[in-house]
Design an enzyme around this catalytic site. Sequence first.
Site, PDB file in Angstrom:
ATOM      1  N   CYS A 246      12.020 -22.646  -0.296  1.00  0.00           N
ATOM      2  CA  CYS A 246      12.541 -23.979  -0.627  1.00  0.00           C
ATOM      3  C   CYS A 246      11.975 -24.527  -1.936  1.00  0.00           C
ATOM      4  CB  CYS A 246      12.264 -24.945   0.516  1.00  0.00           C
ATOM      5  SG  CYS A 246      10.655 -24.745   1.266  1.00  0.00           S
TER       6      CYS A 246
ATOM      7  N   ARG B 296       0.572 -29.812   0.980  1.00  0.00           N
ATOM      8  CA  ARG B 296       1.370 -30.524   1.979  1.00  0.00           C
ATOM      9  C   ARG B 296       1.008 -32.004   1.896  1.00  0.00           C
ATOM     10  NH1 ARG B 296       5.264 -28.024   4.107  1.00  0.00           N
ATOM     11  NH2 ARG B 296       4.063 -26.385   5.118  1.00  0.00           N
TER      12      ARG B 296
ATOM     13  N   GLN C  43       4.552 -31.091  -0.867  1.00  0.00           N
ATOM     14  CA  GLN C  43       5.571 -30.566   0.043  1.00  0.00           C
ATOM     15  C   GLN C  43       5.615 -31.313   1.380  1.00  0.00           C
ATOM     16  OE1 GLN C  43       4.825 -26.129  -1.733  1.00  0.00           O
ATOM     17  NE2 GLN C  43       5.967 -26.199   0.169  1.00  0.00           N
TER      18      GLN C  43
ATOM     19  N   HIS D 295      10.616 -32.047  -0.866  1.00  0.00           N
ATOM     20  CA  HIS D 295       9.515 -31.479  -1.641  1.00  0.00           C
ATOM     21  C   HIS D 295       9.579 -32.051  -3.057  1.00  0.00           C
ATOM     22  CE1 HIS D 295       8.685 -28.859   1.567  1.00  0.00           C
ATOM     23  NE2 HIS D 295       9.089 -27.704   1.091  1.00  0.00           N
TER      24      HIS D 295
HETATM   25  P1  NAP Z   1      13.571 -23.997  14.063  1.00  0.00           P
HETATM   26  O1  NAP Z   1      13.962 -25.420  13.851  1.00  0.00           O
HETATM   27  O2  NAP Z   1      12.272 -23.737  14.727  1.00  0.00           O
HETATM   28  O3  NAP Z   1      14.756 -23.297  14.918  1.00  0.00           O
HETATM   29  C1  NAP Z   1      14.737 -21.934  15.231  1.00  0.00           C
HETATM   30  C2  NAP Z   1      15.289 -21.712  16.629  1.00  0.00           C
HETATM   31  O4  NAP Z   1      14.437 -22.271  17.614  1.00  0.00           O
HETATM   32  C3  NAP Z   1      16.615 -22.366  16.948  1.00  0.00           C
HETATM   33  O5  NAP Z   1      17.672 -21.683  16.370  1.00  0.00           O
HETATM   34  C4  NAP Z   1      16.648 -22.266  18.471  1.00  0.00           C
HETATM   35  O6  NAP Z   1      17.109 -20.972  18.837  1.00  0.00           O
HETATM   36  C5  NAP Z   1      15.175 -22.379  18.833  1.00  0.00           C
HETATM   37  N1  NAP Z   1      14.840 -23.646  19.508  1.00  0.00           N
HETATM   38  C6  NAP Z   1      14.012 -23.757  20.559  1.00  0.00           C
HETATM   39  N2  NAP Z   1      13.878 -25.039  20.929  1.00  0.00           N
HETATM   40  C7  NAP Z   1      14.671 -25.757  20.129  1.00  0.00           C
HETATM   41  C8  NAP Z   1      14.961 -27.144  20.050  1.00  0.00           C
HETATM   42  N3  NAP Z   1      14.433 -28.048  20.863  1.00  0.00           N
HETATM   43  N4  NAP Z   1      15.802 -27.565  19.088  1.00  0.00           N
HETATM   44  C9  NAP Z   1      16.359 -26.689  18.238  1.00  0.00           C
HETATM   45  N5  NAP Z   1      16.117 -25.357  18.282  1.00  0.00           N
HETATM   46  C10 NAP Z   1      15.277 -24.889  19.223  1.00  0.00           C
HETATM   47  O7  NAP Z   1      13.561 -23.176  12.708  1.00  0.00           O
HETATM   48  P2  NAP Z   1      13.895 -23.666  11.219  1.00  0.00           P
HETATM   49  O8  NAP Z   1      12.841 -24.569  10.733  1.00  0.00           O
HETATM   50  O9  NAP Z   1      15.311 -24.111  11.189  1.00  0.00           O
HETATM   51  O10 NAP Z   1      13.717 -22.296  10.404  1.00  0.00           O
HETATM   52  C11 NAP Z   1      14.593 -21.197  10.584  1.00  0.00           C
HETATM   53  C12 NAP Z   1      14.311 -20.151   9.512  1.00  0.00           C
HETATM   54  O11 NAP Z   1      14.616 -20.702   8.237  1.00  0.00           O
HETATM   55  C13 NAP Z   1      12.850 -19.713   9.444  1.00  0.00           C
HETATM   56  O12 NAP Z   1      12.772 -18.347   9.122  1.00  0.00           O
HETATM   57  C14 NAP Z   1      12.296 -20.507   8.295  1.00  0.00           C
HETATM   58  O13 NAP Z   1      11.198 -19.869   7.683  1.00  0.00           O
HETATM   59  C15 NAP Z   1      13.498 -20.545   7.376  1.00  0.00           C
HETATM   60  N6  NAP Z   1      13.460 -21.662   6.469  1.00  0.00           N
HETATM   61  C16 NAP Z   1      13.041 -22.857   6.941  1.00  0.00           C
HETATM   62  C17 NAP Z   1      12.993 -23.931   6.087  1.00  0.00           C
HETATM   63  C18 NAP Z   1      12.530 -25.246   6.609  1.00  0.00           C
HETATM   64  O14 NAP Z   1      12.347 -26.104   5.826  1.00  0.00           O
HETATM   65  N7  NAP Z   1      12.346 -25.458   7.885  1.00  0.00           N
HETATM   66  C19 NAP Z   1      13.372 -23.794   4.758  1.00  0.00           C
HETATM   67  C20 NAP Z   1      13.842 -22.539   4.297  1.00  0.00           C
HETATM   68  C21 NAP Z   1      13.878 -21.489   5.186  1.00  0.00           C
HETATM   69  P3  NAP Z   1      17.952 -20.712  20.159  1.00  0.00           P
HETATM   70  O15 NAP Z   1      19.182 -21.585  20.115  1.00  0.00           O
HETATM   71  O16 NAP Z   1      18.284 -19.273  20.020  1.00  0.00           O
HETATM   72  O17 NAP Z   1      17.051 -21.051  21.280  1.00  0.00           O
END
Ligand code: NAP
Length: 372
Positions: free
Chosen positions: A135, A267, A162, A274
């Site tokens: 990001c 952070r 960040q 960010h």
């Molecule tokens: P996240 O919010 O933790 O979501 C990942 C998965 O967790 C969801 O698809 C869901 O899968 C599960 N989950 C379990 N409990 C949940 C709940 N209460 N609400 C929503 N989902 C829940 O992950 P993320 O931050 O979007 O990141 C995903 C990927 O993108 C990572 O590899 C990260 O490094 C990358 N990324 C993140 C960012 C960022 O700023 N966060 C930026 C760039 C790239 P199920 O539906 O299969 O259970």
Amino acid sequence: MRKVVFIGWRGMVGSVLMERMLAEKDFSGFEPVFATTSQIGQAGPDIGMDTPPLKDAFDLEMLKTMDIIVTCQGSDYTKKMYPLLRKSGWKGFWLDAASALRMENSSVIILDPVNRTVIDQALAKGKKDFIGGNCTVSLMLMGVSALFRKGYIEWLTSMTYQAASGAGAKNMRELVSQMDMIGRASEEFLKDPESDIADLDQRVLETMNHRNFPIQNFGAPLAGSLIPWIDSPMENGQTREEWKGAAETNKILQTRTMIPVDGICVRIGAMRCHSQALTIKLTKDIPVDEIMGLISESNEWVKVIPNTKEDTLKYLSPANVTGTLGIPVGRIRKLNLGKEYLTLFTVGDQLLWGAAEPIRRMLTILLEHLSS
Ligand code: NAP
């Protein structure tokens, strides 16, 4: 009709992707399928049309029937399913927000307003893996890629500010819980404007360092403080987040010689924007007006902010940028270090240009490519 499966659509990045796709009316011209690692058979997201119940994201046979797999599920999922799929002979497109495959030779890091040529060349060569960038790197390049393209950057150092969202949803909650605890503990002093500021200060400090202060996710207080460490350590003293600066910038731009990019990633208590202060060693003395012109013309989202207090306070902050695709770049001036030393400050929503938006746009590019 082309089949596209979405995995990780309810996570933080995935839900922003869904919002953006709905806003841009992207759910047309292909058959969307939604999968999950934990809620098989439940209803998928509301996208204004009927979709089948959620599929099992670990079902290899189902995945093999897809033309495009879009995953925002995370690196563990990618590491588990991607090799199985490719080993099975699957030839579809893999579009991923996680970092696991970013530096692989077979992958292209996508940020089409900046590297559309690299993407088009990769498609022409038959590449199939398209991965969203870090990001901070993506947001930096949305702001200053024009200067890289012109060959005006000898090296760049980025000091970042960040947001909590980069660490995940739990961390965003923890930041607000920390703010809430500080607010409640300070209430008696805030209600009384005559109260001693030293007492208020002491109460805040005691609260932040109290054993009940919620730090399970960050490992340290963030509200009222900061954490100058993001991600895991590298052997050379950088953190992995800092290492990505040079590695990903040069890969996104496909530079012939490595342009040094380094700095300290910090952070701070912002929710999902960010910010970064850049120091750029220019390859020659380029007038600030020319630099401003290049930046403002580089894409439709970047906006040069005049270097005044009024404009800076109004436009150059997470409070102004959050939830928008705008990339303000301000505080642009030459440093007293010399005429070849430029500084500037830029802000961007790390869930939009930093995560979901490059994926959304790449999906459109892939669908166009498949229909051409
Ligand atoms: P996240 O919010 O933790 O979501 C990942 C998965 O967790 C969801 O698809 C869901 O899968 C599960 N989950 C379990 N409990 C949940 C709940 N209460 N609400 C929503 N989902 C829940 O992950 P993320 O931050 O979007 O990141 C995903 C990927 O993108 C990572 O590899 C990260 O490094 C990358 N990324 C993140 C960012 C960022 O700023 N966060 C930026 C760039 C790239 P199920 O539906 O299969 O259970």
